[in-house]
Write a protein that holds these residues in place. Structure first.
Motif, short mmCIF file in Angstrom:
data_model
loop_
_atom_site.label_atom_id
_atom_site.label_comp_id
_atom_site.label_asym_id
_atom_site.label_seq_id
_atom_site.Cartn_x
_atom_site.Cartn_y
_atom_site.Cartn_z
N UNK A 143 -4.44 16.96 -3.75
CA UNK A 143 -5.30 15.80 -3.92
C UNK A 143 -4.54 14.66 -4.59
N UNK A 144 -3.72 14.97 -5.58
CA UNK A 144 -2.93 13.94 -6.26
C UNK A 144 -1.94 13.30 -5.30
N UNK A 145 -1.31 14.11 -4.47
CA UNK A 145 -0.35 13.59 -3.48
C UNK A 145 -1.06 12.69 -2.47
N UNK A 146 -2.17 13.17 -1.93
CA UNK A 146 -2.90 12.39 -0.93
C UNK A 146 -3.47 11.10 -1.51
N UNK A 147 -3.93 11.15 -2.74
CA UNK A 147 -4.43 9.95 -3.39
C UNK A 147 -3.31 8.93 -3.58
N UNK A 148 -2.15 9.40 -4.00
CA UNK A 148 -1.00 8.51 -4.14
C UNK A 148 -0.60 7.88 -2.82
N UNK A 149 -0.62 8.68 -1.74
CA UNK A 149 -0.28 8.15 -0.41
C UNK A 149 -1.30 7.12 0.05
N UNK A 150 -2.57 7.39 -0.21
CA UNK A 150 -3.62 6.46 0.19
C UNK A 150 -3.51 5.13 -0.56
N UNK A 151 -3.19 5.19 -1.84
CA UNK A 151 -3.02 3.97 -2.62
C UNK A 151 -1.83 3.18 -2.12
N UNK A 152 -0.73 3.86 -1.83
CA UNK A 152 0.46 3.17 -1.30
C UNK A 152 0.16 2.52 0.04
N UNK A 153 -0.57 3.22 0.91
CA UNK A 153 -0.91 2.67 2.22
C UNK A 153 -1.82 1.46 2.08
N UNK A 154 -2.76 1.52 1.17
CA UNK A 154 -3.69 0.40 0.96
C UNK A 154 -2.94 -0.81 0.43
N UNK A 155 -2.04 -0.57 -0.52
CA UNK A 155 -1.25 -1.68 -1.07
C UNK A 155 -0.37 -2.32 0.00
N UNK A 156 0.23 -1.49 0.85
CA UNK A 156 1.08 -2.00 1.92
C UNK A 156 0.25 -2.82 2.91
N UNK A 200 -1.33 -8.08 5.04
CA UNK A 200 -2.36 -9.06 5.41
C UNK A 200 -2.17 -10.35 4.63
N UNK A 201 -1.69 -10.29 3.40
CA UNK A 201 -1.43 -11.49 2.63
C UNK A 201 -0.27 -12.27 3.22
N UNK A 202 0.74 -11.57 3.73
CA UNK A 202 1.87 -12.24 4.37
C UNK A 202 1.42 -12.97 5.63
N UNK A 203 0.51 -12.38 6.37
CA UNK A 203 0.02 -13.00 7.61
C UNK A 203 -0.85 -14.21 7.33
N UNK A 204 -1.53 -14.22 6.19
CA UNK A 204 -2.42 -15.33 5.85
C UNK A 204 -1.64 -16.56 5.41
N UNK A 205 -0.45 -16.38 4.85
CA UNK A 205 0.33 -17.51 4.34
C UNK A 205 1.05 -18.21 5.51
N UNK A 206 0.83 -19.51 5.64
CA UNK A 206 1.58 -20.24 6.68
C UNK A 206 3.04 -20.37 6.28
N UNK A 207 3.89 -20.25 7.27
CA UNK A 207 5.34 -20.37 7.01
C UNK A 207 5.69 -21.83 6.81
N UNK A 208 6.54 -22.09 5.83
CA UNK A 208 6.94 -23.48 5.51
C UNK A 208 8.16 -23.90 6.28
#
Length: 58
Positions: free
Chosen positions: A32-45, A50-58
């Motif tokens: 459970x600890x391993x899977x929770x860590x993987x899920x958090x990493x995936x969510x952060x990624x 999505x934040x990179x896609x929202x920012x217009x390139x200068x």
């Protein structure tokens, strides 16, 4: 330092956790600890991507 967490999970999730843990010869708690860590990493990624896609390139 490690922390403890108590959680109530659906039976189906418990059974899946048990199967995965048995397959990797780990305790359910370890798995459970391993899977929770993987899920958090995936969510952060995903959030970072999505934040990179929202920012217009200068």
């Amino acid at each position: 330092m490690s922390k403890k967490l108590n959680a109530i999970i659906p039976d189906e999730t418990w059974e899946a956790l048990e199967q995965i843990a048995n397959g990797e010869m780990r305790t359910k708690s370890q798995m459970a600890a391993i899977l929770l860590g993987e899920a958090i990493a995936a969510r952060r990624a995903k959030k970072s991507e999505s934040q990179k896609q929202e920012k217009p390139e200068a």
